[in-house]
Design a protein around this motif. Structure first.
Motif, PDB file in Angstrom:
ATOM      1  N   GLU A  65       0.831  -1.215   0.000  1.00  0.00           N
ATOM      2  CA  GLU A  65       0.000   0.000   0.000  1.00  0.00           C
ATOM      3  C   GLU A  65       0.857   1.253   0.000  1.00  0.00           C
ATOM      4  O   GLU A  65       0.430   2.308  -0.479  1.00  0.00           O
ATOM      5  CB  GLU A  65      -0.932   0.001   1.223  1.00  0.00           C
ATOM      6  N   GLN A  66       2.068   1.152   0.528  1.00  0.00           N
ATOM      7  CA  GLN A  66       2.996   2.279   0.530  1.00  0.00           C
ATOM      8  C   GLN A  66       3.983   2.208  -0.626  1.00  0.00           C
ATOM      9  O   GLN A  66       4.401   3.232  -1.170  1.00  0.00           O
ATOM     10  CB  GLN A  66       3.759   2.309   1.864  1.00  0.00           C
ATOM     11  N   GLY A  67       4.341   0.995  -1.020  1.00  0.00           N
ATOM     12  CA  GLY A  67       5.377   0.835  -2.025  1.00  0.00           C
ATOM     13  C   GLY A  67       4.907   0.913  -3.461  1.00  0.00           C
ATOM     14  O   GLY A  67       5.673   1.327  -4.347  1.00  0.00           O
ATOM     15  N   MET A  68       3.640   0.536  -3.752  1.00  0.00           N
ATOM     16  CA  MET A  68       3.197   0.495  -5.143  1.00  0.00           C
ATOM     17  C   MET A  68       2.772   1.842  -5.728  1.00  0.00           C
ATOM     18  O   MET A  68       3.021   2.092  -6.908  1.00  0.00           O
ATOM     19  CB  MET A  68       2.051  -0.507  -5.307  1.00  0.00           C
ATOM     20  N   PRO A  69       2.134   2.748  -4.982  1.00  0.00           N
ATOM     21  CA  PRO A  69       1.766   4.028  -5.597  1.00  0.00           C
ATOM     22  C   PRO A  69       2.936   4.777  -6.242  1.00  0.00           C
ATOM     23  O   PRO A  69       2.776   5.308  -7.357  1.00  0.00           O
ATOM     24  CB  PRO A  69       1.140   4.808  -4.433  1.00  0.00           C
ATOM     25  N   PRO A  70       4.144   4.826  -5.637  1.00  0.00           N
ATOM     26  CA  PRO A  70       5.257   5.458  -6.343  1.00  0.00           C
ATOM     27  C   PRO A  70       5.647   4.743  -7.629  1.00  0.00           C
ATOM     28  O   PRO A  70       6.176   5.372  -8.559  1.00  0.00           O
ATOM     29  CB  PRO A  70       6.403   5.418  -5.314  1.00  0.00           C
ATOM     30  N   VAL A  71       5.408   3.432  -7.695  1.00  0.00           N
ATOM     31  CA  VAL A  71       5.690   2.696  -8.925  1.00  0.00           C
ATOM     32  C   VAL A  71       4.740   3.142 -10.031  1.00  0.00           C
ATOM     33  O   VAL A  71       5.145   3.379 -11.174  1.00  0.00           O
ATOM     34  CB  VAL A  71       5.570   1.176  -8.690  1.00  0.00           C
ATOM     35  N   VAL A  72       3.470   3.266  -9.687  1.00  0.00           N
ATOM     36  CA  VAL A  72       2.477   3.730 -10.662  1.00  0.00           C
ATOM     37  C   VAL A  72       2.811   5.149 -11.116  1.00  0.00           C
ATOM     38  O   VAL A  72       2.749   5.467 -12.313  1.00  0.00           O
ATOM     39  CB  VAL A  72       1.058   3.664 -10.058  1.00  0.00           C
ATOM     40  N   ALA A  73       3.190   6.006 -10.167  1.00  0.00           N
ATOM     41  CA  ALA A  73       3.552   7.390 -10.511  1.00  0.00           C
ATOM     42  C   ALA A  73       4.782   7.415 -11.417  1.00  0.00           C
ATOM     43  O   ALA A  73       4.841   8.196 -12.385  1.00  0.00           O
ATOM     44  CB  ALA A  73       3.802   8.187  -9.240  1.00  0.00           C
ATOM     45  N   TRP A  74       5.760   6.565 -11.117  1.00  0.00           N
ATOM     46  CA  TRP A  74       6.956   6.516 -11.967  1.00  0.00           C
ATOM     47  C   TRP A  74       6.602   6.051 -13.374  1.00  0.00           C
ATOM     48  O   TRP A  74       7.107   6.609 -14.362  1.00  0.00           O
ATOM     49  CB  TRP A  74       8.000   5.580 -11.355  1.00  0.00           C
ATOM     50  N   CYS A  75       5.755   5.038 -13.498  1.00  0.00           N
ATOM     51  CA  CYS A  75       5.322   4.573 -14.819  1.00  0.00           C
ATOM     52  C   CYS A  75       4.654   5.697 -15.608  1.00  0.00           C
ATOM     53  O   CYS A  75       4.912   5.874 -16.809  1.00  0.00           O
ATOM     54  CB  CYS A  75       4.362   3.394 -14.678  1.00  0.00           C
ATOM     55  N   ARG A  76       3.822   6.461 -14.925  1.00  0.00           N
ATOM     56  CA  ARG A  76       3.135   7.575 -15.583  1.00  0.00           C
ATOM     57  C   ARG A  76       4.155   8.610 -16.074  1.00  0.00           C
ATOM     58  O   ARG A  76       4.059   9.122 -17.202  1.00  0.00           O
ATOM     59  CB  ARG A  76       2.137   8.211 -14.626  1.00  0.00           C
ATOM     60  N   ASP A  77       5.149   8.902 -15.247  1.00  0.00           N
ATOM     61  CA  ASP A  77       6.139   9.914 -15.611  1.00  0.00           C
ATOM     62  C   ASP A  77       7.091   9.416 -16.690  1.00  0.00           C
ATOM     63  O   ASP A  77       7.420  10.147 -17.633  1.00  0.00           O
ATOM     64  CB  ASP A  77       6.953  10.329 -14.371  1.00  0.00           C
ATOM     65  N   TYR A  78       7.546   8.166 -16.573  1.00  0.00           N
ATOM     66  CA  TYR A  78       8.583   7.673 -17.472  1.00  0.00           C
ATOM     67  C   TYR A  78       8.021   7.271 -18.820  1.00  0.00           C
ATOM     68  O   TYR A  78       8.604   7.596 -19.869  1.00  0.00           O
ATOM     69  CB  TYR A  78       9.307   6.480 -16.836  1.00  0.00           C
ATOM     70  N   PHE A  79       6.907   6.566 -18.840  1.00  0.00           N
ATOM     71  CA  PHE A  79       6.352   6.057 -20.087  1.00  0.00           C
ATOM     72  C   PHE A  79       5.306   6.980 -20.695  1.00  0.00           C
ATOM     73  O   PHE A  79       4.952   6.831 -21.867  1.00  0.00           O
ATOM     74  CB  PHE A  79       5.741   4.670 -19.859  1.00  0.00           C
TER      75      PHE A  79
END
Length: 321
Positions: free
Chosen positions: A303-317
């Protein structure tokens, strides 16, 4: 320490390089930048996480090049993270696993043996547990019924390291990683596959009709385990040791997808499919041995670790997530 780090442009490798450099170690990294996934991600990852790293373009199977590197650097420790990864890909291209995970690993063992390396840490995998293990997976359980060639090569690495420890006194530590995720992760793994698909409105394949559990482990917890093991090498009494590095909290696949949906702000289009060859239904790490040996204690929930992954995907891809 003076450390040779293989697979330094990989997901775990780049975060490990960052942590080692911040701790003041002298680090020389190597990577072959193969095209299992887009090499540009590897270059961008290094530029973002460890731009000051001395990184060499080198393949594990290049015996001459590897020997020259070890002669130049004269490492006191080797952290061997390079390997051909992926369970399903091993069904398509088995030779890549033989070359990198078996021949390449022998080259590492031989160099450590003949160059007097004090400590070899190497990446194993939760996949070694295969069909014979009962959750929670303990290092004392058998690992002789792998479900894929990838898993078989990782189990073989452990046997090979054990043989070198017994024959030549090589101090070696194997680390069984459990489903590592985080920003800059591998694009072939479920965390990024799912996050990118949900963001882009594409359907996701949910195998075994969603009845799967994974011990998702944040990369920060994995790196903490690597540094802990590095600081506590094996001794003459037990020259070869193996540790689980996981979150010891398996997560239902449907719950994992729900966390991604919430972070992405849109529902997933799920396509339920049967079990894939080579996959495991459930993984769960017993981490008591690592905790007792070097204080390993994972702290990051999904719950804490995955939201930054989603945000990074949005920014990078971007829109092509």
């Amino acid at each position: 320490m003076t450390i040779v780090l293989t697979g330094a442009a990989g997901f775990i490798g780049a975060y490990t390089a960052q942590a080692l450099l911040q701790a003041g170690h002298a680090v020389v990294g190597l990577d072959n930048f193969n095209d299992y996934y887009d090499p540009q991600i590897k270059r961008d990852r290094v530029a973002a996480l460890c731009p000051q790293l001395d990184l060499r373009h080198l393949d594990l199977t290049d015996r001459g090049g590897m020997a020259a590197l070890f002669d130049e650097v004269q490492p006191t420790a080797v952290i061997h993270l390079a390997a051909q990864a992926g369970v399903r890909y091993s069904l398509q291209n088995p030779q890549a696993y033989v070359d990198s995970n078996l021949s390449g690993f022998v080259n590492i063992l031989e160099l450590c043996r003949h160059r007097g390396v004090a400590h070899l840490l190497y990446a194993s995998s939760s996949s070694v547990y295969g069909d014979s293990a009962v959750p929670p997976f303990s290092e004392d359980q058998r690992v002789d019924q792998p479900r894929s060639l990838y898993a078989a090569t990782k189990a073989a690495n452990e046997l090979m390291a054990h043989a070198y420890a017994q024959l030549y006194g090589l101090h070696a530590t194997g680390l069984r990683f459990f489903t590592v995720y985080g920003p800059w992760g591998r694009p072939d793994m479920a965390p990024l596959l799912f996050a990118r698909a949900v963001l882009a409105g594409r359907p996701i394949d949910v195998f075994n009709e969603g009845r799967m559990q994974r011990d998702f482990t944040h990369v920060s917890d994995i790196v903490a385990g690597i540094l802990g093991a590095l600081a506590h090498p094996s001794d003459e009494t037990v020259p070869h040791r193996v540790f689980n590095l996981g979150n010891h909290t398996p997560v239902e696949l449907e719950r994992f997808i729900a966390v991604i949906e919430q972070a992405a702000g849109r529902p997933a289009q799920k396509v339920y499919k049967p079990m894939q060859p080579g996959d495991m239904v459930r993984t769960m790490a017993d981490t008591r041995r690592a905790r007792d040996a070097f204080g390993y204690e994972p702290v990051m929930p999904i719950e804490q670790g995955m939201p930054p992954v989603v945000a990074w995907c949005r920014d990078y891809f971007g829109q092509q997530a």
